[in-house]
Design a protein around this motif. Structure first.
Motif, PDB file in Angstrom:
ATOM      1  N   ALA A 339      48.050  33.138  22.453  1.00 31.58           N
ATOM      2  CA  ALA A 339      47.816  33.491  21.053  1.00 31.58           C
ATOM      3  C   ALA A 339      46.401  34.035  20.866  1.00 31.58           C
ATOM      4  N   ALA A 340      45.427  33.403  21.518  1.00 36.47           N
ATOM      5  CA  ALA A 340      44.044  33.887  21.430  1.00 36.47           C
ATOM      6  C   ALA A 340      43.903  35.272  22.063  1.00 36.47           C
ATOM      7  N   ILE A 341      44.565  35.489  23.182  1.00 40.67           N
ATOM      8  CA  ILE A 341      44.529  36.804  23.844  1.00 40.67           C
ATOM      9  C   ILE A 341      45.160  37.864  22.943  1.00 40.67           C
ATOM     10  N   SER A 342      46.233  37.499  22.249  1.00 42.08           N
ATOM     11  CA  SER A 342      46.889  38.431  21.334  1.00 42.08           C
ATOM     12  C   SER A 342      45.958  38.841  20.200  1.00 42.08           C
ATOM     13  N   VAL A 343      45.238  37.875  19.639  1.00 40.96           N
ATOM     14  CA  VAL A 343      44.286  38.177  18.567  1.00 40.96           C
ATOM     15  C   VAL A 343      43.167  39.078  19.088  1.00 40.96           C
ATOM     16  N   ALA A 344      42.659  38.765  20.278  1.00 35.60           N
ATOM     17  CA  ALA A 344      41.601  39.582  20.877  1.00 35.60           C
ATOM     18  C   ALA A 344      42.094  41.007  21.114  1.00 35.60           C
ATOM     19  N   PHE A 345      43.329  41.153  21.571  1.00 33.52           N
ATOM     20  CA  PHE A 345      43.885  42.479  21.828  1.00 33.52           C
ATOM     21  C   PHE A 345      43.964  43.295  20.539  1.00 33.52           C
ATOM     22  N   VAL A 346      44.512  42.705  19.488  1.00 28.28           N
ATOM     23  CA  VAL A 346      44.659  43.422  18.218  1.00 28.28           C
ATOM     24  C   VAL A 346      43.297  43.792  17.647  1.00 28.28           C
ATOM     25  N   THR A 347      42.311  42.925  17.846  1.00 26.54           N
ATOM     26  CA  THR A 347      40.991  43.143  17.270  1.00 26.54           C
ATOM     27  C   THR A 347      40.153  44.148  18.052  1.00 26.54           C
ATOM     28  N   LEU A 348      40.214  44.099  19.376  1.00 27.24           N
ATOM     29  CA  LEU A 348      39.271  44.844  20.215  1.00 27.24           C
ATOM     30  C   LEU A 348      39.789  46.174  20.741  1.00 27.24           C
ATOM     31  N   VAL A 349      41.093  46.347  20.798  1.00 25.00           N
ATOM     32  CA  VAL A 349      41.657  47.553  21.412  1.00 25.00           C
ATOM     33  C   VAL A 349      42.174  48.496  20.341  1.00 25.00           C
ATOM     34  N   PRO A 350      41.709  49.742  20.327  1.00 24.39           N
ATOM     35  CA  PRO A 350      42.207  50.702  19.326  1.00 24.39           C
ATOM     36  C   PRO A 350      43.648  51.098  19.598  1.00 24.39           C
ATOM     37  N   ALA A 351      44.326  51.505  18.540  1.00 21.13           N
ATOM     38  CA  ALA A 351      45.732  51.894  18.690  1.00 21.13           C
ATOM     39  C   ALA A 351      45.876  53.181  19.480  1.00 21.13           C
ATOM     40  N   ARG A 352      44.910  54.078  19.342  1.00 24.05           N
ATOM     41  CA  ARG A 352      44.955  55.361  20.039  1.00 24.05           C
ATOM     42  C   ARG A 352      43.661  55.584  20.801  1.00 24.05           C
TER      43      ARG A 352
END
Length: 362
Positions: A339-352
């Motif tokens: 769950a923490a990794i998922s939050v980090a992914f959504v926050t830190l990685v741009p969609a494009r």
């Protein structure tokens, strides 16, 4: 493929643990063909069809991991061991399965040699042919960005994409560290807690494999036209489902010893299936979209290496927590971590990925 053929031949004649271990070492060194498959897909697709193509690799893996064990078990029932069991060149136990694998590898190698062209400059060659055929059609306008030289990408864009790639590598390592570890201990739980037979174990793993295949073929491959944005959304959903699935298994692990498993075990298996169908394949697509054509192979190789380190270390960690602190604690830790990794992914990685100023004004 040559390395795969060599290690399988050694496996056929592996009459000792040492020779079998040598075969497995060569097998590990020959895994590059998996990443080459992703690179080839990236070479022959554009951003709008990248996820569609990457899903083919995932579907192949899901089908292989679902059917492979059953096929191996079938051939393992036909022993061809040598009478001289002490001879290092004696036929190994389960050598019939190795001979079948060797036949598949030889057929595949011949097919690849005869049919697979070089794809490194595939899209650029296609663009050039479109320009030659009709320089005034829409094909020219579509092909020009594909044929854009690498030096057109400005420094700021390269820096932003390199930052994104580093984050993707770290998140890929962290995700597979926990996912592979939790998946590895699942059969421990079903055998130790619920006394599952081999058939029941196979049914559970088969459910995960078949569901993953159906999802990849019926859902992931149908995401077109918005590849980068769709990839991030699918990865986020897959990680979320994995976290929920692990929480379900943690709840199930609190049950009475020897009792029938609750529905939450199958809910957890469904979460694993969704994660298997989406996360790694779509992350591969995101990495390929953030690189130039000439760097795709190296960047995907770095990405896979980070994931493989996670796969190697994750089961050690998960097994330690499982046996020292109990299965419920093990899967609770895994659910919280994913769950923490998922939050980090959504926050830190741009969609494009970042786009160069040259492309923005073209």
């Amino acid at each position: 493929m040559a390395g795969n053929i060599v290690w399988t031949v050694i496996w056929v004649f592996a009459g000792s643990f040492e020779s079998f271990l040598l075969a497995r070492v060569i097998a590990g060194l020959s895994e590059g063909n998996v990443q080459l498959s992703n690179t080839i897909i990236a070479d022959v697709t554009d951003p709008t069809t990248r996820s569609h193509g990457m899903a083919l690799v995932g579907i192949a893996f899901a089908v292989g991991f679902t059917l492979g064990p059953s096929i191996g078990a079938f051939f393992a029932r036909m022993p061809i061991e040598s009478k001289s069991t002490r001879n290092v060149f004696a036929f190994a136990p389960f050598a019939a399965a190795a001979v079948f694998s060797l036949a598949l590898l030889l057929a595949e190698s011949l097919y690849l040699f005869a049919k697979l062209p070089e794809t490194m400059h595939f899209r650029r060659s296609l663009a050039d042919s479109n320009v030659t055929a009709d320089s005034g059609t829409e094909d020219t306008e579509i092909a020009q960005p594909l044929a854009e030289p690498i030096h057109a990408v400005d420094t700021q864009t390269t820096t932003e994409n390199n930052r994104t790639l580093r984050r993707l590598n770290i998140l890929h390592f962290a995700y597979l560290f926990f996912f592979s570890g939790m998946e590895y201990t699942l059969t421990f739980l079903t055998h130790d807690k619920f006394d599952f037979s081999n058939a029941q174990q196979g049914a559970l793993l088969g459910f995960i494999g078949v569901t993953s295949t159906v999802l990849q073929g019926g859902w992931v491959r149908r995401i077109k036209g918005q590849s980068a944005h769709g990839d991030k959304g699918l990865v986020a959903r897959g990680m979320a489902c994995c976290a929920i699935g692990l929480a379900c298994v943690a709840h199930c692990a609190q049950g009475v010893q020897g009792a029938q498993p609750a529905w939450t075990l199958w809910g957890g298996a469904l979460g694993f299936a969704v994660a298997s169908a989406t996360v790694v394949n779509c992350l591969n697509s995101m990495v390929s979209l953030a690189t130039t054509d000439m760097e795709t192979g190296r960047r995907l190789g770095d990405f896979r290496a980070a994931g493989q380190i996670g796969r190697a270390l994750g089961p050690v960690f998960a097994c330690s927590v499982y046996w020292l602190l109990g299965p419920s604690t093990c899967y609770s830790v895994g659910a919280a971590a994913v769950a923490a990794i998922s939050v980090a992914f959504v926050t830190l990685v741009p969609a494009r990925p970042a786009v160069s100023s040259t492309k923005k004004h073209s």
